[in-house]
Scaffold this motif. Structure first.
Motif, PDB file in Angstrom:
ATOM      1  N   ALA A 145       0.832  -1.210   0.000  1.00  0.00           N
ATOM      2  CA  ALA A 145       0.000   0.000   0.000  1.00  0.00           C
ATOM      3  C   ALA A 145       0.864   1.256   0.000  1.00  0.00           C
ATOM      4  O   ALA A 145       0.573   2.229  -0.701  1.00  0.00           O
ATOM      5  N   LEU A 146       1.934   1.264   0.778  1.00  0.00           N
ATOM      6  CA  LEU A 146       2.805   2.432   0.843  1.00  0.00           C
ATOM      7  C   LEU A 146       3.505   2.671  -0.490  1.00  0.00           C
ATOM      8  O   LEU A 146       3.653   3.816  -0.932  1.00  0.00           O
ATOM      9  N   ARG A 147       3.954   1.601  -1.147  1.00  0.00           N
ATOM     10  CA  ARG A 147       4.592   1.771  -2.451  1.00  0.00           C
ATOM     11  C   ARG A 147       3.582   2.275  -3.486  1.00  0.00           C
ATOM     12  O   ARG A 147       3.879   3.172  -4.285  1.00  0.00           O
ATOM     13  N   ALA A 148       2.359   1.716  -3.477  1.00  0.00           N
ATOM     14  CA  ALA A 148       1.331   2.183  -4.408  1.00  0.00           C
ATOM     15  C   ALA A 148       0.977   3.642  -4.140  1.00  0.00           C
ATOM     16  O   ALA A 148       0.825   4.448  -5.071  1.00  0.00           O
ATOM     17  N   ALA A 149       0.864   4.009  -2.860  1.00  0.00           N
ATOM     18  CA  ALA A 149       0.538   5.393  -2.507  1.00  0.00           C
ATOM     19  C   ALA A 149       1.631   6.346  -2.968  1.00  0.00           C
ATOM     20  O   ALA A 149       1.363   7.442  -3.480  1.00  0.00           O
ATOM     21  N   ALA A 150       2.894   5.940  -2.792  1.00  0.00           N
ATOM     22  CA  ALA A 150       4.006   6.792  -3.218  1.00  0.00           C
ATOM     23  C   ALA A 150       3.983   7.009  -4.726  1.00  0.00           C
ATOM     24  O   ALA A 150       4.280   8.106  -5.217  1.00  0.00           O
ATOM     25  N   GLN A 151       3.604   5.971  -5.485  1.00  0.00           N
ATOM     26  CA  GLN A 151       3.560   6.116  -6.930  1.00  0.00           C
ATOM     27  C   GLN A 151       2.330   6.897  -7.399  1.00  0.00           C
ATOM     28  O   GLN A 151       2.291   7.370  -8.536  1.00  0.00           O
ATOM     29  N   ALA A 152       1.333   7.029  -6.514  1.00  0.00           N
ATOM     30  CA  ALA A 152       0.109   7.752  -6.871  1.00  0.00           C
ATOM     31  C   ALA A 152       0.106   9.195  -6.387  1.00  0.00           C
ATOM     32  O   ALA A 152      -0.898   9.899  -6.569  1.00  0.00           O
ATOM     33  N   VAL A 153       1.199   9.644  -5.783  1.00  0.00           N
ATOM     34  CA  VAL A 153       1.229  10.979  -5.176  1.00  0.00           C
ATOM     35  C   VAL A 153       0.849  12.073  -6.173  1.00  0.00           C
ATOM     36  O   VAL A 153       0.101  13.011  -5.847  1.00  0.00           O
ATOM     37  N   ASP A 154       1.348  11.978  -7.397  1.00  0.00           N
ATOM     38  CA  ASP A 154       1.101  13.033  -8.380  1.00  0.00           C
ATOM     39  C   ASP A 154      -0.369  13.158  -8.762  1.00  0.00           C
ATOM     40  O   ASP A 154      -0.773  14.171  -9.328  1.00  0.00           O
ATOM     41  N   ARG A 155      -1.157  12.161  -8.465  1.00  0.00           N
ATOM     42  CA  ARG A 155      -2.580  12.212  -8.824  1.00  0.00           C
ATOM     43  C   ARG A 155      -3.403  13.048  -7.848  1.00  0.00           C
ATOM     44  O   ARG A 155      -4.543  13.402  -8.143  1.00  0.00           O
ATOM     45  N   PHE A 156      -2.845  13.312  -6.676  1.00  0.00           N
ATOM     46  CA  PHE A 156      -3.628  13.946  -5.610  1.00  0.00           C
ATOM     47  C   PHE A 156      -2.966  15.265  -5.209  1.00  0.00           C
ATOM     48  O   PHE A 156      -1.942  15.279  -4.522  1.00  0.00           O
ATOM     49  N   SER A 157      -3.558  16.361  -5.643  1.00  0.00           N
ATOM     50  CA  SER A 157      -2.950  17.685  -5.457  1.00  0.00           C
ATOM     51  C   SER A 157      -2.833  18.078  -3.988  1.00  0.00           C
ATOM     52  O   SER A 157      -1.977  18.893  -3.629  1.00  0.00           O
ATOM     53  N   LEU A 208     -12.552  18.251   4.204  1.00  0.00           N
ATOM     54  CA  LEU A 208     -12.202  17.484   3.005  1.00  0.00           C
ATOM     55  C   LEU A 208     -13.161  17.697   1.840  1.00  0.00           C
ATOM     56  O   LEU A 208     -12.974  17.113   0.772  1.00  0.00           O
ATOM     57  N   ARG A 209     -14.152  18.544   2.031  1.00  0.00           N
ATOM     58  CA  ARG A 209     -15.203  18.682   1.031  1.00  0.00           C
ATOM     59  C   ARG A 209     -14.657  18.950  -0.373  1.00  0.00           C
ATOM     60  O   ARG A 209     -15.155  18.419  -1.370  1.00  0.00           O
ATOM     61  N   SER A 210     -13.635  19.775  -0.475  1.00  0.00           N
ATOM     62  CA  SER A 210     -13.104  20.104  -1.809  1.00  0.00           C
ATOM     63  C   SER A 210     -11.644  19.691  -1.972  1.00  0.00           C
ATOM     64  O   SER A 210     -10.996  20.085  -2.934  1.00  0.00           O
ATOM     65  N   ARG A 211     -11.121  18.889  -1.039  1.00  0.00           N
ATOM     66  CA  ARG A 211      -9.732  18.441  -1.153  1.00  0.00           C
ATOM     67  C   ARG A 211      -9.628  17.270  -2.124  1.00  0.00           C
ATOM     68  O   ARG A 211     -10.549  16.462  -2.246  1.00  0.00           O
ATOM     69  N   ARG A 212      -8.477  17.210  -2.773  1.00  0.00           N
ATOM     70  CA  ARG A 212      -8.172  16.062  -3.628  1.00  0.00           C
ATOM     71  C   ARG A 212      -6.982  15.346  -3.008  1.00  0.00           C
ATOM     72  O   ARG A 212      -5.822  15.753  -3.175  1.00  0.00           O
ATOM     73  N   LEU A 213      -7.276  14.293  -2.252  1.00  0.00           N
ATOM     74  CA  LEU A 213      -6.200  13.595  -1.554  1.00  0.00           C
ATOM     75  C   LEU A 213      -6.519  12.119  -1.399  1.00  0.00           C
ATOM     76  O   LEU A 213      -7.650  11.675  -1.622  1.00  0.00           O
ATOM     77  N   LEU A 214      -5.495  11.376  -1.036  1.00  0.00           N
ATOM     78  CA  LEU A 214      -5.610   9.940  -0.796  1.00  0.00           C
ATOM     79  C   LEU A 214      -5.311   9.661   0.664  1.00  0.00           C
ATOM     80  O   LEU A 214      -4.261  10.064   1.179  1.00  0.00           O
ATOM     81  N   LEU A 215      -6.230   8.992   1.343  1.00  0.00           N
ATOM     82  CA  LEU A 215      -6.022   8.569   2.716  1.00  0.00           C
ATOM     83  C   LEU A 215      -5.673   7.075   2.712  1.00  0.00           C
ATOM     84  O   LEU A 215      -6.441   6.255   2.200  1.00  0.00           O
ATOM     85  N   VAL A 216      -4.511   6.755   3.267  1.00  0.00           N
ATOM     86  CA  VAL A 216      -4.079   5.365   3.389  1.00  0.00           C
ATOM     87  C   VAL A 216      -4.384   4.923   4.821  1.00  0.00           C
ATOM     88  O   VAL A 216      -3.727   5.374   5.769  1.00  0.00           O
TER      89      VAL A 216
END
Length: 792
Positions: A46-58, A101-109
């Motif tokens: 999960a941590l490796r996938a999240a690190a590779q997905a960082v650019d998707r979440f402003s 979080l209403r208008s945030r674009r982020l990933l919660l692991v």
């Protein structure tokens, strides 16, 4: 890019197919759950996938560890804490998350959710429809079973097929070789060794944790010996739950094997360490050592457990190396601890040490003469470092019904909760223990008084008065003068907010008399400061200035810089209101340096806003916009709704002075609506532009949600700052003292206040004052500007 993912301390091996699949799922689904048995590698994947997905979440990728959560409130509070949320109003933690979080674009692991699957699912289900750009990557031993969940069952690593292909192509063999070389740098792969490694990986079913534990033995055993011992262990995989799947019994067997290969002192330490969420050596020695396990032996034993991959080095935190266990190993060790009959004794010792740290902080936070700021701040940092152990101790106390110890923790943790803005967390735990029967009325009174302070700061004045009055009564009966003074000060603040000025004056006079009679300079300083706030509220500016100066003298004398920083904010407001702009700027900037050192978001935002307002009044528009924008963004990002409303209005006033009436009126309308929605009264001064198109702009602003309003304000501030760039001073134009010049040069070298203090043999507080003076003289508002100027 904003994120809090930990650094990878070793290489990531294999899993290319899994990573590609998970990243594709994250592109389509907002909830992706990685399921699998313990030790299968869910967290690392999960941590490796999240690190590779960082650019998707402003707005970043944020890791939230869920292994210690047991309630819905705890799940929401843990997420809020990771995101730095501070609620300034009495509302549920998950509602605060929705607002943030209403208008945030982020990933919660959300990691290790199996302990609270239903509660995690409930919180996610509430956030999904209301926060359309938030995604979740979850690790758990079982699915969440919520609508829209995409499930990825994490498989074992590939194992070599006997007699077919190159064993080195198998992921499990690659992992074994990589970890073996980490433990024995001269480890080489020969044909004979490769055959034994392949056998090991097949016997371990490709389970990463088992392979890493086996590879950690290469310094002590040959790979052939490891394979042979595993064969003996796995001849009959029946240990533990006979109905468990084979792979789960395999993991249990490899953990048994690793455990059995330890000597008795190592086993004893591993069991005892399981009471910690994470730890440092000093804490381990205090909790785990006894006659059978002397403290002087623990370091060598810890090194041995690290070498065997049973304990992980987290890294250095505040000058101390910290350690933790993987959750699977910790659960195994906890079970062994329970079997040993030592669990209750070790948990009691764990809580005893957490309580000792918390009560040391509580003592230093209010102590008078003879205690340095370094001692106070060090105690605060130590409790911050042990925050997960604090929550573990609170949870265990609540589950056992240990109300006395629970209330003692709540009383002692008040400075930690207040300074970090963790008011909701403090209110939750204090209310939970106050709901239990407790025969110690003095302790209940102390907890009630501190609960009143949390309620006052969270804009719940009625509860602050109700519980504060009862707590004050109990503390007066017990003769607890410190808690009585605290209660009087808090109730006086509530009176000022409610306009009961005569009652506030009486309480403060009583507090001053008591604190002077009992030699309590901390509470006397707070009482004097509150007298200053009362006088200012009534327009008695000279009296207000005198009271604040008396408070500052007391707090500086006892070397209490957090108190100095808070008081300087009030003193700055008095100077600002009475037209002393230079004095106001000096106060706000000194307070700003102190708050940057401490790191408390609420007060830091207030300091920035004060500097911004004063700069605007002096015509330094670009700098004013930058400070106000930073303050507004900080408030919005940490859930401070009143601070956000004030920030919107402050930027609106600067824009209005620049002639940007339409934009300013829209922002003012948005600020008015936000105050109304959050239950705060409208400001005493009405917006000056009314009627015609201004009414339309006002209503447009009121229809904005907080995210839209903040975005609009940031655009106004950025445009205003860009159109009025402030010139840099030439080095020869600055009138700095030799000491200030010396401090500026060290800032230019990238040194912190603490490092500068050590270099110049002065206190960090003195450095902070020099930095404030440099900023004032140069017209700057940050260390970065000082560094750029001195280096230029």
């Amino acid at each position: 890019m904003q994120q809090n993912l930990p650094l990878e301390l070793d290489s990531f091996v294999g899993r290319a197919r899994d990573l590609d699949a998970i990243l594709r799922l994250l592109g389509v689904h907002r909830v992706v759950t990685l399921c699998g048995m313990g030790g299968i590698g869910k967290t690392r994947l999960a941590l490796r996938a999240a690190a590779q997905a960082v650019d998707r979440f402003s707005d970043g990728v944020w890791l939230c560890e869920m292994s210690e959560t047991t309630t819905r409130e705890a799940v929401a509070a843990r997420i809020a804490c990771v995101l730095g949320v501070r609620s300034d109003h009495e509302c549920a933690p998950d509602q605060v998350l929705v607002d943030l979080l209403r208008s945030r674009r982020l990933l919660l692991v959300l990691d290790n959710c199996e302990h609270a699957v239903q509660h995690v699912a409930s919180v996610i289900e509430q956030l999904l429809p209301r926060c359309p750009n938030v995604s979740f990557l979850v690790t758990s031993r079982e699915p969440l079973h919520i609508e829209g969940e995409a499930l990825w069952r994490v498989p074992p690593l590939t194992v070599p097929d006997p007699g077919h292909g190159d064993p080195l192509e198998a992921e499990s063999v690659q992992l074994f070789v990589d970890r073996a070389r980490a433990h024995a740098h001269d480890f080489t792969v020969t044909p004979e060794r490769l055959e034994a490694i392949a056998t090991i990986c097949r016997r371990l079913d490709g389970i990463p944790l088992g392979i890493e534990l086996a590879a950690a033995r290469v310094r002590l055993l040959s790979v052939a010996q490891i394979a042979e011992r595993l064969r003996d262990r796995f001849t009959m995989l029946t240990y533990g739950d006979r109905n468990a799947p084979v792979r789960q019994r395999t993991l249990r067997a490899v953990l048994d094997w690793s455990y059995d290969m330890l000597d008795e002192p190592e086993r004893r330490l591993l069991r005892r360490l399981s009471v910690f969420s994470d730890w440092d050596l000093d804490l381990a020695e205090r909790v785990c050592a006894d006659e059978s396990l002397p403290a002087h032996c623990l370091l060598d034993l810890m090194v041995s457990l690290v070498d065997r991959s049973l304990v992980t080095v987290v890294g250095e935190v505040q000058g101390r190396m910290r350690y933790r266990m993987l959750d699977t190993i910790r659960q195994y060790a906890l079970a062994r601890l329970a079997e040993s009959g030592e669990e209750t004794r070790l948990r009691l010792r764990h809580r005893e040490q957490v309580l000792a740290l918390a009560e040391e902080l509580a003592h230093y936070a209010v102590a008078g003469y003879g205690v340095s700021w370094e001692q106070r701040f060090s105690a605060f940092q130590r409790v911050c470092a042990e925050r997960d152990n604090v929550r573990t101790a609170l949870t265990w106390s609540a589950e056992r019904g240990d109300v006395v110890e629970g209330l003692r923790l709540c009383v002692a943790l008040r400075p930690y909760w207040m300074v970090n803005g963790l008011l909701a967390e403090g209110a939750y735990w204090t209310d939970r223990f106050l709901a239990m029967d407790c025969a110690d009325e003095t302790l209940r009174g102390q907890a009630m008084v501190r609960r009143a302070e949390l309620a006052w700061d969270r804009a719940d004045p009625s509860h602050a008065v109700t519980i504060g009055e009862e707590g004050l009564r109990l503390c007066q009966q017990a003769g607890d003068h410190g808690s009585v003074a605290l209660g009087l000060n808090i109730l006086a603040m509530s009176d000022i907010r409610a306009g009961r000025f005569d009652r506030a004056e009486q309480r403060l006079a009583e507090s001053v008399t008591l604190t002077r009679a009992t030699d309590d300079p901390w509470n006397e300083g707070i009482a004097r400061s509150t007298q200053g706030a009362l006088a200012a509220r009534q327009g008695r500016w000279e009296e207000a200035r005198d009271r604040y100066e008396e408070a500052l003298t007391l707090l500086r004398t006892i070397d209490h810089w957090w108190g100095v920083g808070i008081t300087l904010i009030g003193r700055g407001r008095v100077a600002e209101a009475s037209g002393d702009l230079r004095g106001a700027e000096r106060c706000f900037r000194e307070a700003l340096d102190i708050q940057r050192m401490i790191g408390g978001p609420p007060e830091l935002a207030r300091c920035l806003a004060g500097v911004g307002r004063v700069l605007a009044s002096q015509g330094k528009v670009a700098e004013a916009y930058r400070c106000l924008q930073e303050s507004l963004t900080l408030c919005h990002n940490t859930g401070q709704r009143l601070g956000t409303a004030r920030g919107l209005l402050a930027i609106a006033k600067v824009a209005l002075a620049e002639g940007r009436a339409d934009e300013a009126t829209r922002l003012a309308g948005a600020a008015d609506a936000l105050r109304e929605r959050s239950g705060h009264p409208a400001p005493r001064k009405k917006w000056p532009l009314q009627g015609g198109t201004f009414t339309l702009r006002w209503e447009e602003g009121r229809r904005m949600d907080s995210d839209e309003a903040v975005c609009a304000a940031v655009q106004v501030a950025e445009a205003g700052a860009a159109s009025d760039a402030a010139p840099l001073l030439d080095a020869n134009e600055a009138v700095l003292t030799p000491r200030e010049r010396e401090v500026a040069e060290l800032i230019g070298q990238g040194m912190s206040n603490r490092s500068i203090a050590e270099r110049l043999f002065i206190s960090p507080a003195t450095v902070a004052r020099h930095v404030a003076n440099i900023n004032t003289k140069l017209g700057f508002n940050s260390r970065n500007q000082i560094a750029a100027w001195i280096n230029r």
